[in-house]
Design a protein around this motif. Structure first.
Motif, PDB file in Angstrom:
ATOM      1  N   ARG A   1       6.739  15.373  -0.656  1.00 55.78           N
ATOM      2  CA  ARG A   1       8.152  15.455  -0.253  1.00 55.78           C
ATOM      3  C   ARG A   1       8.268  15.418   1.270  1.00 55.78           C
ATOM      4  O   ARG A   1       7.764  16.298   1.958  1.00 55.78           O
ATOM      5  CB  ARG A   1       8.778  16.717  -0.813  1.00 55.78           C
ATOM      6  CG  ARG A   1       8.734  16.719  -2.342  1.00 55.78           C
ATOM      7  CD  ARG A   1       9.295  17.960  -2.898  1.00 55.78           C
ATOM      8  NE  ARG A   1      10.742  17.747  -3.029  1.00 55.78           N
ATOM      9  CZ  ARG A   1      11.568  18.645  -3.527  1.00 55.78           C
ATOM     10  NH1 ARG A   1      11.119  19.822  -3.907  1.00 55.78           N
ATOM     11  NH2 ARG A   1      12.840  18.390  -3.631  1.00 55.78           N
ATOM     12  N   LEU A   2       8.957  14.401   1.748  1.00 57.25           N
ATOM     13  CA  LEU A   2       9.140  14.175   3.174  1.00 57.25           C
ATOM     14  C   LEU A   2      10.584  14.496   3.542  1.00 57.25           C
ATOM     15  O   LEU A   2      11.512  13.959   2.932  1.00 57.25           O
ATOM     16  CB  LEU A   2       8.833  12.709   3.496  1.00 57.25           C
ATOM     17  CG  LEU A   2       8.845  12.287   4.942  1.00 57.25           C
ATOM     18  CD1 LEU A   2       7.657  12.900   5.676  1.00 57.25           C
ATOM     19  CD2 LEU A   2       8.778  10.769   5.032  1.00 57.25           C
ATOM     20  N   PRO A   3      10.821  15.376   4.526  1.00 56.78           N
ATOM     21  CA  PRO A   3      12.207  15.660   4.909  1.00 56.78           C
ATOM     22  C   PRO A   3      12.821  14.471   5.638  1.00 56.78           C
ATOM     23  O   PRO A   3      12.235  13.924   6.570  1.00 56.78           O
ATOM     24  CB  PRO A   3      12.087  16.882   5.824  1.00 56.78           C
ATOM     25  CG  PRO A   3      10.682  16.866   6.322  1.00 56.78           C
ATOM     26  CD  PRO A   3       9.854  16.162   5.294  1.00 56.78           C
TER      27      PRO A   3
ATOM     28  N   THR B   1      10.596  11.420  -1.824  1.00 58.41           N
ATOM     29  CA  THR B   1       9.277  11.569  -2.417  1.00 58.41           C
ATOM     30  C   THR B   1       8.472  10.310  -2.151  1.00 58.41           C
ATOM     31  O   THR B   1       8.910   9.198  -2.477  1.00 58.41           O
ATOM     32  CB  THR B   1       9.375  11.833  -3.934  1.00 58.41           C
ATOM     33  OG1 THR B   1      10.147  13.024  -4.123  1.00 58.41           O
ATOM     34  CG2 THR B   1       8.004  12.025  -4.550  1.00 58.41           C
ATOM     35  N   ILE B   2       7.327  10.482  -1.518  1.00 59.81           N
ATOM     36  CA  ILE B   2       6.434   9.356  -1.235  1.00 59.81           C
ATOM     37  C   ILE B   2       5.050   9.715  -1.756  1.00 59.81           C
ATOM     38  O   ILE B   2       4.759  10.883  -2.034  1.00 59.81           O
ATOM     39  CB  ILE B   2       6.380   9.014   0.275  1.00 59.81           C
ATOM     40  CG1 ILE B   2       5.836  10.182   1.089  1.00 59.81           C
ATOM     41  CG2 ILE B   2       7.742   8.593   0.788  1.00 59.81           C
ATOM     42  CD1 ILE B   2       5.568   9.862   2.544  1.00 59.81           C
ATOM     43  N   GLY B   3       4.219   8.711  -1.867  1.00 62.05           N
ATOM     44  CA  GLY B   3       2.854   8.978  -2.311  1.00 62.05           C
ATOM     45  C   GLY B   3       2.840   9.619  -3.684  1.00 62.05           C
ATOM     46  O   GLY B   3       3.681   9.347  -4.531  1.00 62.05           O
TER      47      GLY B   3
ATOM     48  N   PRO C   1       0.853  -1.202   0.000  1.00 63.52           N
ATOM     49  CA  PRO C   1       0.000   0.000   0.000  1.00 63.52           C
ATOM     50  C   PRO C   1       0.881   1.241   0.000  1.00 63.52           C
ATOM     51  O   PRO C   1       2.066   1.175   0.308  1.00 63.52           O
ATOM     52  CB  PRO C   1      -0.780  -0.129   1.310  1.00 63.52           C
ATOM     53  CG  PRO C   1       0.097  -0.939   2.193  1.00 63.52           C
ATOM     54  CD  PRO C   1       0.846  -1.883   1.289  1.00 63.52           C
ATOM     55  N   PRO C   2       0.310   2.388  -0.334  1.00 64.13           N
ATOM     56  CA  PRO C   2       1.107   3.625  -0.305  1.00 64.13           C
ATOM     57  C   PRO C   2       1.495   3.990   1.128  1.00 64.13           C
ATOM     58  O   PRO C   2       0.796   3.655   2.080  1.00 64.13           O
ATOM     59  CB  PRO C   2       0.178   4.674  -0.901  1.00 64.13           C
ATOM     60  CG  PRO C   2      -1.191   4.121  -0.739  1.00 64.13           C
ATOM     61  CD  PRO C   2      -1.064   2.623  -0.741  1.00 64.13           C
ATOM     62  N   LYS C   3       2.618   4.678   1.260  1.00 70.02           N
ATOM     63  CA  LYS C   3       3.042   5.150   2.576  1.00 70.02           C
ATOM     64  C   LYS C   3       2.066   6.214   3.050  1.00 70.02           C
ATOM     65  O   LYS C   3       1.601   7.042   2.266  1.00 70.02           O
ATOM     66  CB  LYS C   3       4.464   5.702   2.521  1.00 70.02           C
ATOM     67  CG  LYS C   3       5.486   4.609   2.298  1.00 70.02           C
ATOM     68  CD  LYS C   3       6.894   5.124   2.308  1.00 70.02           C
ATOM     69  CE  LYS C   3       7.852   3.953   2.146  1.00 70.02           C
ATOM     70  NZ  LYS C   3       9.242   4.385   2.030  1.00 70.02           N
ATOM     71  N   PRO C   4       1.734   6.192   4.324  1.00 70.51           N
ATOM     72  CA  PRO C   4       0.793   7.197   4.837  1.00 70.51           C
ATOM     73  C   PRO C   4       1.405   8.592   4.785  1.00 70.51           C
ATOM     74  O   PRO C   4       2.597   8.771   4.988  1.00 70.51           O
ATOM     75  CB  PRO C   4       0.535   6.746   6.278  1.00 70.51           C
ATOM     76  CG  PRO C   4       1.677   5.863   6.628  1.00 70.51           C
ATOM     77  CD  PRO C   4       2.196   5.266   5.356  1.00 70.51           C
ATOM     78  N   LEU C   5       0.562   9.551   4.498  1.00 67.36           N
ATOM     79  CA  LEU C   5       0.986  10.944   4.442  1.00 67.36           C
ATOM     80  C   LEU C   5       0.489  11.679   5.677  1.00 67.36           C
ATOM     81  O   LEU C   5      -0.531  11.306   6.252  1.00 67.36           O
ATOM     82  CB  LEU C   5       0.393  11.623   3.198  1.00 67.36           C
ATOM     83  CG  LEU C   5       0.743  11.007   1.852  1.00 67.36           C
ATOM     84  CD1 LEU C   5       0.020  11.746   0.732  1.00 67.36           C
ATOM     85  CD2 LEU C   5       2.239  11.018   1.626  1.00 67.36           C
TER      86      LEU C   5
END
Length: 152
Positions: free
Chosen positions: A142-144, A136-138, A17-21
């Motif tokens: 952009r996640l630091p 970069t997820i989802g 599944p996609p990574k949670p945001l």
């Protein structure tokens, strides 16, 4: 051994599944994440005593002032604490284990919970220099995250 012999938490899903945001409800937290999407890390800085702060909030913990501005971070810091995660607590992270969950102390003095990427867990050390990166997820979010700094 088949999948029935493996505990559910240890099974690798057929389709990850996609990574949670993050889904912040508070406008000041939403602004933090919006600024990250531009590829820069910003923290609040008190307009009165000039103290940096993170997590975002409406009043300075040092002087109580509601005045603040968003200022860019240097993106440099040191490894303050970490743990190596060997079991995914969410199926979207199964392919990433083992990964390093870390607390980084940035040059501005704030501490931030994050992931440390591109590092051999056996080489980690307190105060190891780290640098900001973005994962970069989802759908382009952009996640630091942080990586060992050059020369570390």
């Amino acid at each position: 051994m088949n999948d029935d012999d493996i505990a559910p938490k240890l099974r690798t899903p057929a389709v990850s599944p996609p990574k949670p945001l993050p889904h912040p409800q508070d406008p000041v937290e939403q602004e933090f994440w919006q600024r990250c999407q531009g590829g820069t890390l910003h923290f609040q800085r008190c307009g009165e005593c000039r103290t940096w702060r993170h997590l975002p909030r409406y009043m300075c913990a040092r002087c109580g002032s509601p005045s603040f501005a968003w200022e860019p971070s240097s993106g440099r810091g040191r490894l303050f604490s970490w743990t190596v995660t060997h079991q995914a607590l969410h199926p979207a992270f199964a392919a990433d284990v083992p990964y390093v969950a870390a607390v980084v102390e940035l040059d501005e003095g704030v501490r931030m919970a994050t992931r440390l990427t591109g590092a051999d867990p056996a080489t980690l050390a307190l105060d190891m220099p780290v640098a900001l990166a973005f994962e970069t997820i989802g759908d382009g979010f952009r996640l630091p995250v942080f990586t060992p700094a050059a020369g570390a």
